[in-house]
Design an enzyme around this catalytic site. Structure first.
Site, PDB file in Angstrom:
ATOM      1  N   SER A  64       0.691  -1.384   0.030  1.00 28.30           N
ATOM      2  CA  SER A  64       0.164   0.068  -0.448  1.00 28.30           C
ATOM      3  C   SER A  64       0.691   1.248   0.017  1.00 28.30           C
ATOM      4  CB  SER A  64      -0.910  -0.084   1.034  1.00 28.30           C
ATOM      5  OG  SER A  64      -1.491   1.205   1.350  1.00 28.30           O
ATOM      6  N   TYR A  78      -2.552  -0.944  10.133  1.00 24.69           N
ATOM      7  CA  TYR A  78      -2.641  -0.543   8.302  1.00 24.69           C
ATOM      8  C   TYR A  78      -1.252  -0.556   7.857  1.00 24.69           C
ATOM      9  CZ  TYR A  78      -4.259  -1.268   3.176  1.00 24.69           C
ATOM     10  OH  TYR A  78      -3.472  -1.682   2.756  1.00 24.69           O
TER      11      TYR A  78
END
Length: 246
Positions: free
Chosen positions: A141, A155
């Site tokens: 990501s 995350y």
């Protein structure tokens, strides 16, 4: 031209979103494709059906990335059916959003199990069936490198771990000419993050090119990394985020 003719690809979390786009693109390039899913059997069947309708070969296997034995069993099943695993795409992932002082240990464990531990498990299992010259491609990501909003600490941590793991295995596997790379998507149009969603304008405001990615943008990069032109590209990170991290 099918650059992946005769190859076998295994894509975790391949029933929807970026994973489904990757599976379909690799199949169009000639690879036989196995995908895993957890809770969307209809979507998994749709992906397999679309690949088969186009003349490809595909297999869907239910496997929960939180359970190492299921990930290992799925890879072994695909290898038994297709003979080997040439391309592993570690795509499955989850996101738990909350300020760090509100996150629970259970959320931490769940995130690390799916986003980090399962990548290690799948990589180790696939290597037992991977010939020299194979490919390991992991979906990270853009938040691994730049966190723009609060609530993403867990995350971001899990996705940044994939960068270090990828660089490490690139060194481990270089003698076998197996490459390892990680792709960092940004805002991508999916069910979970639609272009007209509640946070879409805020996300676009951070982009150099004010446009969400399509899942096929990432899938195209995966196909290139899996192909012959990327045979010496390893230990690298590629960001696909419309310039958010520029």
């Amino acid at each position: 031209m099918q650059n992946l003719a005769g190859k076998v690809a295994f894509v975790t979390g391949g029933s929807r979103g970026i994973g489904a786009a990757i599976a379909k693109r690799l199949a169009r390039e000639g690879a036989k494709v196995a995908i895993t899913y957890v809770s969307a059997p209809d979507r998994a069947r749709d992906v397999v059906g679309e690949i088969e309708a186009a003349g490809g070969v595909a297999l869907a296997i239910k496997a929960d990335n939180r359970k190492a034995q299921e990930v290992e069993a799925a890879i072994n099943e695909a290898a038994a059916k297709f003979g080997r695993i040439d391309i592993l795409v570690n795509n499955a992932g989850i996101i738990e959003m909350a300020p760090v002082d509100e996150l629970s240990i259970e959320q931490f464990d769940r995130t690390v199990d799916v986003n980090v531990r399962a990548v290690f498990v799948a990589t180790k299992a696939a290597l037992a069936h991977m010939p020299d010259g194979g490919r390991i491609i992991t979906t990270g990501s853009n938040l691994a490198h730049r966190v723009l909003w609060p609530g993403f600490s867990l995350y971001a941590m899990s996705k940044s771990a994939l960068s270090g793991f990828t660089r490490g295995i690139a060194r481990d596997l270089g003698p076998r000419k197996i490459t390892a790379n990680v792709i960092h998507p940004g805002s991508t149009e999916t069910d979970m993050n639609p272009v007209d969603g509640e946070m879409s304008d805020a996300q676009r405001s951070r982009m150099a090119i004010s446009q969400y990615s399509d899942a096929n943008d990432t899938a195209g990069l995966v196909a290139w990394l899996a192909g012959p032109e990327a045979k010496v590209v390893t230990g690298s990170e590629f960001t696909v985020d419309s310039g958010v991290n520029a």
